[in-house]
Write a protein that holds these residues in place. Structure first.
Motif, short mmCIF file in Angstrom:
data_model
loop_
_atom_site.label_atom_id
_atom_site.label_comp_id
_atom_site.label_asym_id
_atom_site.label_seq_id
_atom_site.Cartn_x
_atom_site.Cartn_y
_atom_site.Cartn_z
N LEU A 190 0.69 -1.38 -0.03
CA LEU A 190 0.22 -0.45 0.06
C LEU A 190 0.47 1.64 0.13
O LEU A 190 0.56 2.22 -0.07
CB LEU A 190 -1.19 -0.11 1.55
CG LEU A 190 -2.10 -1.45 1.38
CD1 LEU A 190 -2.92 -1.39 2.46
CD2 LEU A 190 -3.12 -0.87 -0.05
N ASP A 191 2.32 1.08 0.31
CA ASP A 191 2.71 2.27 -0.02
C ASP A 191 4.48 2.18 -0.82
O ASP A 191 4.63 0.74 -1.58
CB ASP A 191 2.80 2.76 1.05
CG ASP A 191 3.69 2.15 1.82
OD1 ASP A 191 3.73 1.44 2.48
OD2 ASP A 191 2.93 2.17 3.24
N LYS A 192 5.37 2.74 -0.44
CA LYS A 192 6.59 2.12 -1.11
C LYS A 192 7.42 1.38 -0.04
O LYS A 192 8.53 0.78 -0.54
CB LYS A 192 7.72 3.43 -1.07
CG LYS A 192 7.42 4.48 -2.52
CD LYS A 192 8.00 4.99 -2.62
CE LYS A 192 8.28 6.39 -4.18
NZ LYS A 192 8.86 6.62 -4.69
N ARG A 231 -6.37 1.89 3.91
CA ARG A 231 -5.16 2.54 2.87
C ARG A 231 -4.05 3.10 3.61
O ARG A 231 -4.70 3.79 4.81
CB ARG A 231 -5.50 3.93 2.24
CG ARG A 231 -6.09 4.61 2.07
CD ARG A 231 -7.25 5.73 1.15
NE ARG A 231 -7.71 6.86 1.46
CZ ARG A 231 -8.52 7.44 2.23
NH1 ARG A 231 -8.97 6.53 3.29
NH2 ARG A 231 -8.41 8.78 2.81
N SER A 232 -2.26 2.65 3.62
CA SER A 232 -1.68 4.16 3.77
C SER A 232 -2.22 5.50 3.37
O SER A 232 -2.28 5.76 2.18
CB SER A 232 -0.61 3.65 3.24
OG SER A 232 1.17 3.84 3.89
N LEU A 233 -1.84 6.15 4.40
CA LEU A 233 -0.82 7.52 3.86
C LEU A 233 -0.55 8.19 3.33
O LEU A 233 -0.06 9.42 3.03
CB LEU A 233 -1.94 8.68 5.16
CG LEU A 233 -2.99 8.11 5.61
CD1 LEU A 233 -3.39 9.62 6.75
CD2 LEU A 233 -4.19 8.32 4.40
N ALA A 239 -1.83 5.45 8.54
CA ALA A 239 -2.85 5.06 7.51
C ALA A 239 -4.51 4.53 7.94
O ALA A 239 -4.55 5.58 9.80
CB ALA A 239 -2.82 3.74 7.68
N ARG A 240 -5.80 4.63 7.20
CA ARG A 240 -6.47 4.38 7.83
C ARG A 240 -7.68 3.91 7.80
O ARG A 240 -7.30 3.51 6.20
CB ARG A 240 -6.86 6.30 7.74
CG ARG A 240 -7.78 6.82 6.23
CD ARG A 240 -8.20 8.28 5.90
NE ARG A 240 -9.19 7.90 6.96
CZ ARG A 240 -9.82 9.44 6.75
NH1 ARG A 240 -9.17 10.75 7.17
NH2 ARG A 240 -10.89 9.51 7.89
N ARG A 244 -11.43 4.04 11.70
CA ARG A 244 -10.33 3.89 12.37
C ARG A 244 -9.12 4.92 11.51
O ARG A 244 -8.89 4.58 10.43
CB ARG A 244 -9.39 3.24 13.17
CG ARG A 244 -10.62 1.79 14.31
CD ARG A 244 -10.36 0.90 14.07
NE ARG A 244 -10.97 0.27 14.86
CZ ARG A 244 -12.16 -0.91 14.68
NH1 ARG A 244 -12.42 -1.25 13.23
NH2 ARG A 244 -13.03 -1.74 14.73
N ILE A 245 -8.15 5.26 12.47
CA ILE A 245 -6.69 5.98 12.29
C ILE A 245 -5.80 5.16 12.76
O ILE A 245 -6.37 4.86 14.03
CB ILE A 245 -6.58 7.35 12.53
CG1 ILE A 245 -7.73 8.18 11.90
CG2 ILE A 245 -5.49 8.00 12.07
CD1 ILE A 245 -7.55 8.60 10.92
N TYR A 246 -4.63 4.86 12.11
CA TYR A 246 -3.74 4.24 12.42
C TYR A 246 -2.36 4.76 12.53
O TYR A 246 -2.15 5.39 11.34
CB TYR A 246 -3.30 2.99 11.80
CG TYR A 246 -4.75 1.59 11.84
CD1 TYR A 246 -4.89 1.14 12.87
CD2 TYR A 246 -6.06 2.48 11.12
CE1 TYR A 246 -6.49 0.17 13.08
CE2 TYR A 246 -6.76 1.25 10.90
CZ TYR A 246 -7.38 0.49 11.62
OH TYR A 246 -8.83 0.00 12.07
N ALA A 247 -1.83 4.72 13.20
CA ALA A 247 -0.28 5.35 13.46
C ALA A 247 1.12 4.17 14.06
O ALA A 247 0.54 3.52 14.90
CB ALA A 247 -0.19 6.28 14.45
N TYR A 248 1.48 3.90 12.60
CA TYR A 248 2.92 2.29 13.28
C TYR A 248 2.16 1.55 13.51
O TYR A 248 2.83 0.85 14.29
CB TYR A 248 4.24 3.57 14.22
CG TYR A 248 4.95 2.82 14.84
CD1 TYR A 248 5.73 3.35 13.53
CD2 TYR A 248 5.60 1.94 15.86
CE1 TYR A 248 6.82 2.82 13.38
CE2 TYR A 248 7.37 1.80 15.35
CZ TYR A 248 7.97 2.36 14.52
OH TYR A 248 8.85 1.50 14.57
N GLY A 249 1.13 1.10 12.62
CA GLY A 249 0.18 -0.46 13.18
C GLY A 249 -0.53 -0.25 14.27
O GLY A 249 -0.98 -1.38 14.47
#
Length: 334
Positions: A190-192, A231-233, A239-240, A244-249
């Motif tokens: 979902l990201d690099k 999706r990753s931001l 991500a979100r 919910r919102i997610y940070a560092y998993g």
């Protein structure tokens, strides 16, 4: 003349590997020239530019590093669309002759991997039979993560997805081991897969689960994540999904989803709270909270912020004098 976005959207859904008139690496100004102003942009930015432009249900993600080129075309609606500039084969014949940390190189007709402390010889590997990308590599008989052979990996089907993930017909591999029981047919990054400091890190998902990998121990399965909308931001940290919102998993505690915004340098806030990564900054005043770390500060630099009463270094309150000294140092380093 501006392109009709609806026509382009329908075309890319029918043939997702042809994103013309866009192309990966294209700059935001060029995209806007083609499609006009976006319906929305992300609060997360770099160099004064948002990292995501949204047109209807399609998101265009841009690299946070200059020149901020397009690298991901994504849909956050019911359609399944997630295309990155890394869908092509990344592994290429080895040509590097100089040792660079965490890279393969040639010397005296044989292949080495340059580790952090010593160079390791890949025994039995011919340069003519070897291709690589950063620390991923393969020959006709074996696959490699650095100087380590990936036991049981199939060279014929092995492909690199990004810095953090690779796969073959039997398994998904990361820089810290395999992902057990992944749905290979539906697996997507979902990201690099590389954070600001250059380390492997990123989000991925399949039909059943969402994953976060930061190179430290086993891959984390994000329990409770809504797979379809996840999706990753784009920065490999945040991500979100729809709930919910997610940070560092990890899920941000008590976040108010509709008002949440990413401020930069791991700080974020909603209408009531301020966060540093996935930790709430208790007592922070969300209305006056401001990030002061320069946008182009070194990746591992301390993060600085303040509100009307407190001075923060990362997620800790420090004395104003010390805070101002550190801010001055960061500015001088630019």
């Amino acid at each position: 003349m501006k392109q009709d976005f609806t026509i382009w959207r329908n075309q890319i859904l029918q043939n997702p590997w042809d994103i013309s008139p866009l192309k990966f690496g294209m700059l935001q100004d060029e995209v806007i020239e083609i499609f006009g102003n976006p319906d929305d942009v992300s609060t997360m930015g770099s160099g004064g530019k948002p990292l995501i432009l949204k047109y209807h249900d399609i998101e265009l993600h841009f690299d946070r590093k200059a020149p901020h080129g397009l690298y991901l075309v994504y849909s956050d609606d019911e359609i399944e669309l997630s295309l990155t500039d890394h869908h092509e084969e990344l592994l290429q014949p080895i040509t590097n002759t100089e040792p660079v940390d965490n890279e393969f190189f040639l010397r005296d007709g044989v292949v080495y991997f340059s580790g952090l402390y010593e160079n390791g010889l890949l025994k039995g590997v011919s340069p003519k039979d070897f291709c690589c990308w950063h620390y991923w590599g393969k020959s006709s008989t074996a696959c490699f993560l650095g100087g380590i052979r990936l036991r049981g990996a199939d060279p014929a089907s092995f492909r690199v997805l990004n810095y953090a993930y690779a796969m073959d017909k039997t398994a998904v591999y990361t820089t810290s081991g395999r992902i057990p029981d992944a749905d290979l047919a539906a697996f997507q990054v979902l990201d690099k897969g590389q954070n600001d400091s250059g380390a492997p890190q990123g989000y991925a998902k399949d039909s059943r689960q969402v994953y976060f990998h930061n190179g430290d121990g086993k891959v984390k399965i994000i329990k409770g994540a809504e797979v379809s909308s996840f999706r990753s931001l784009g920065d490999t940290y945040f991500a979100r999904d729809e709930k919910r919102i997610y940070a560092y998993g990890k899920q941000l505690p008590n976040v108010e989803l509709t008002s949440w915004e990413l401020l930069g340098h791991w700080y974020s806030r909603d209408v009531k709270r301020v966060y540093y990564l996935n930790r709430e900054l208790k007592g922070a005043d969300w209305d006056s909270f401001t990030v002061y770390t320069p946008m182009d500060a070194a990746p591992l630099a301390d993060h600085l912020a303040r509100d009307k009463e407190h001075f923060y270094q990362n997620d800790e309150v420090i004395e104003e004098t010390l805070w101002r000294e550190r801010l001055h140092e960061l500015i001088q380093e630019q």
